[in-house]
Scaffold this motif. Structure first.
Motif, mmCIF file in Angstrom:
data_model
loop_
_atom_site.group_PDB
_atom_site.id
_atom_site.type_symbol
_atom_site.label_atom_id
_atom_site.label_comp_id
_atom_site.label_asym_id
_atom_site.label_seq_id
_atom_site.Cartn_x
_atom_site.Cartn_y
_atom_site.Cartn_z
ATOM 1 N N GLY A 1 -3.965 18.313 -8.133
ATOM 2 C CA GLY A 1 -3.417 18.060 -9.458
ATOM 3 C C GLY A 1 -2.267 17.073 -9.510
ATOM 4 O O GLY A 1 -1.614 16.928 -10.554
ATOM 5 N N PHE A 2 -1.993 16.381 -8.423
ATOM 6 C CA PHE A 2 -0.912 15.397 -8.389
ATOM 7 C C PHE A 2 -1.396 14.024 -8.850
ATOM 8 O O PHE A 2 -2.559 13.674 -8.701
ATOM 9 N N GLU A 3 -0.455 13.277 -9.388
ATOM 10 C CA GLU A 3 -0.705 11.895 -9.731
ATOM 11 C C GLU A 3 0.550 11.078 -9.421
ATOM 12 O O GLU A 3 1.646 11.632 -9.261
ATOM 13 N N ALA A 4 0.387 9.774 -9.312
ATOM 14 C CA ALA A 4 1.530 8.900 -9.063
ATOM 15 C C ALA A 4 1.310 7.602 -9.807
ATOM 16 O O ALA A 4 0.175 7.158 -9.991
ATOM 17 N N TYR B 1 0.879 -1.157 0.000
ATOM 18 C CA TYR B 1 0.000 0.000 0.000
ATOM 19 C C TYR B 1 0.925 1.217 0.000
ATOM 20 O O TYR B 1 1.820 1.306 0.832
ATOM 21 N N LEU B 2 0.716 2.123 -0.912
ATOM 22 C CA LEU B 2 1.650 3.241 -1.090
ATOM 23 C C LEU B 2 0.931 4.574 -0.969
ATOM 24 O O LEU B 2 -0.219 4.713 -1.413
ATOM 25 N N PHE B 3 1.634 5.547 -0.400
ATOM 26 C CA PHE B 3 1.037 6.843 -0.120
ATOM 27 C C PHE B 3 2.042 7.957 -0.413
ATOM 28 O O PHE B 3 3.252 7.777 -0.294
ATOM 29 N N TRP B 4 1.489 9.110 -0.766
ATOM 30 C CA TRP B 4 2.255 10.337 -0.789
ATOM 31 C C TRP B 4 1.561 11.353 0.116
ATOM 32 O O TRP B 4 0.340 11.536 0.039
ATOM 33 N N TYR B 5 2.398 12.003 0.958
ATOM 34 C CA TYR B 5 1.928 13.045 1.843
ATOM 35 C C TYR B 5 2.703 14.325 1.550
ATOM 36 O O TYR B 5 3.856 14.286 1.113
ATOM 37 N N THR C 1 -2.738 1.386 -12.003
ATOM 38 C CA THR C 1 -1.431 1.752 -11.441
ATOM 39 C C THR C 1 -1.174 3.250 -11.485
ATOM 40 O O THR C 1 -0.206 3.723 -10.897
ATOM 41 N N LEU C 2 -2.009 3.983 -12.182
ATOM 42 C CA LEU C 2 -1.882 5.437 -12.206
ATOM 43 C C LEU C 2 -3.002 5.996 -11.336
ATOM 44 O O LEU C 2 -4.179 5.831 -11.647
ATOM 45 N N VAL C 3 -2.627 6.646 -10.248
ATOM 46 C CA VAL C 3 -3.624 7.153 -9.313
ATOM 47 C C VAL C 3 -3.605 8.676 -9.308
ATOM 48 O O VAL C 3 -2.544 9.299 -9.409
ATOM 49 N N GLN C 4 -4.781 9.223 -9.203
ATOM 50 C CA GLN C 4 -4.934 10.670 -9.156
ATOM 51 C C GLN C 4 -5.140 11.113 -7.717
ATOM 52 O O GLN C 4 -5.791 10.418 -6.927
ATOM 53 N N ARG D 1 4.004 12.930 -9.605
ATOM 54 C CA ARG D 1 4.170 13.851 -10.732
ATOM 55 C C ARG D 1 3.114 14.940 -10.690
ATOM 56 O O ARG D 1 2.007 14.759 -10.152
ATOM 57 N N LYS D 2 3.504 16.068 -11.294
ATOM 58 C CA LYS D 2 2.549 17.150 -11.519
ATOM 59 C C LYS D 2 2.982 17.865 -12.787
ATOM 60 O O LYS D 2 4.156 18.213 -12.928
ATOM 61 N N PRO D 3 2.075 18.085 -13.722
ATOM 62 C CA PRO D 3 2.462 18.656 -15.011
ATOM 63 C C PRO D 3 2.900 20.115 -14.947
ATOM 64 O O PRO D 3 3.752 20.545 -15.720
ATOM 65 N N SER D 4 2.347 20.871 -14.015
ATOM 66 C CA SER D 4 2.680 22.296 -13.935
ATOM 67 C C SER D 4 2.657 22.716 -12.463
ATOM 68 O O SER D 4 1.602 22.740 -11.832
ATOM 69 N N VAL D 5 3.802 23.061 -11.952
ATOM 70 C CA VAL D 5 3.939 23.351 -10.526
ATOM 71 C C VAL D 5 3.554 24.796 -10.232
ATOM 72 O O VAL D 5 3.875 25.724 -10.995
ATOM 73 N N HIS D 6 2.881 24.975 -9.121
ATOM 74 C CA HIS D 6 2.491 26.304 -8.647
ATOM 75 C C HIS D 6 3.352 26.668 -7.435
ATOM 76 O O HIS D 6 3.835 25.779 -6.716
ATOM 77 N N TRP D 7 3.515 27.951 -7.190
ATOM 78 C CA TRP D 7 4.363 28.375 -6.060
ATOM 79 C C TRP D 7 3.861 27.785 -4.746
ATOM 80 O O TRP D 7 4.641 27.494 -3.840
ATOM 81 N N SER D 8 2.555 27.572 -4.656
ATOM 82 C CA SER D 8 1.985 27.046 -3.415
ATOM 83 C C SER D 8 2.324 25.569 -3.192
ATOM 84 O O SER D 8 2.024 25.018 -2.128
ATOM 85 N N ASP D 9 2.927 24.922 -4.184
ATOM 86 C CA ASP D 9 3.322 23.521 -4.016
ATOM 87 C C ASP D 9 4.621 23.372 -3.239
ATOM 88 O O ASP D 9 5.011 22.244 -2.892
ATOM 89 N N ALA D 10 5.304 24.468 -2.983
ATOM 90 C CA ALA D 10 6.545 24.401 -2.211
ATOM 91 C C ALA D 10 6.255 23.842 -0.826
ATOM 92 O O ALA D 10 5.429 24.380 -0.080
ATOM 93 N N ALA D 11 6.910 22.742 -0.488
ATOM 94 C CA ALA D 11 6.634 22.022 0.757
ATOM 95 C C ALA D 11 7.582 20.836 0.812
ATOM 96 O O ALA D 11 8.451 20.670 -0.049
ATOM 97 N N GLU D 12 7.402 19.998 1.818
ATOM 98 C CA GLU D 12 8.148 18.750 1.892
ATOM 99 C C GLU D 12 7.193 17.599 1.586
ATOM 100 O O GLU D 12 6.066 17.580 2.073
#
Lengths: 117, 112
Positions: A62-65, A32-36, A55-58, A77-88
């Protein structure tokens, strides 16, 4: 025991550019896989999760993996990054203990994303 | 909808003092509850988890303890804090086998 490796400690991209954050896992069964995502001083927010099936999850924002069993990877992955995506960003693999509902997550060390205007 | 609360948000304590951090979950029943510590520049370390009232499992030996006096309440404690206890403490919950844990806002603990 399961483990997670995020090879990139820090990534810098320009706003509007595409993004790919790498995650490799080690687990004996189907994981089971996660992104935080975590903003400074905040808790972790679940972006997306993979249990089975496509295998492609949304996810949110706007993120997908994509889960690739042959490569033991689950890259974000994300096709177009926004400044608000800055994080860990943290990748995690989960293991479920038989018939119990307890689920232990093992986290990677995180990737810090900086977005340049 | 479910929400998770942690308090206090920040805490500065002297070495040797006691500690009590509280976590409560609303909008769900029989959650699994977790305490994590996140040290600066490091990932998340699972400290304790609980699958029910009074049921606590420890992942790593340490100076801390946990208790679950009610279904949706999880407490992290210490009798005497060490400098090495400083960090960002996160509580999380999950339900069933659907996976995924949901995190609270965290408590920043500084031990001086």
């Amino acid at each position: 025991a399961q483990s997670v490796t995020q090879p990139d400690i820090h990534i810098t991209v320009s706003e509007g550019a595409s993004l790919e954050l790498r995650c490799n896992y080690s687990y004996g069964a189907t994981p089971y896989l996660f992104w935080y995502v975590q903003s400074p001083g905040q808790g972790l927010q679940l972006l997306l999760k993979y249990f089975s099936g496509d295998t492609l999850v949304q996810g949110i924002k706007g993120f997908e993996a994509e889960f690739k069993r042959s490569q033991s990877s689950f890259n974000l992955r994300k096709p177009s990054v926004h400044w608000s995506d800055a994080a860990e960003y943290f990748c995690a693999v989960g293991a479920w203990a038989g018939g119990t509902s307890y689920g232990k997550l093992t986290f990677g060390q995180g990737t810090i994303l900086t977005v340049h205007p | 909808s479910q929400t998770i609360h942690q308090w206090p948000a920040t805490l500065v304590q002297p070495v040797g003092s006691p500690l009590s951090l509280e976590c409560t979950v609303e909008g769900t029943s029989n959650p699994n509850l977790y305490w994590y510590r996140q040290a600066a520049g490091r990932g998340l370390q699972l400290l304790f988890y609980s699958v029910g009232i009074g049921q606590i499992s420890s992942e790593v030996p340490q100076n801390l303890s946990a208790s679950r006096p009610q279904d949706r309440q999880f407490i992290l404690s210490s009798k005497k804090l060490l400098l090495s206890d400083s960090g960002f403490y996160l509580c999380a919950w999950s339900v069933g086998s659907s996976g995924g844990q949901f995190f609270g806002p965290g408590t920043r603990l500084t031990v001086l």
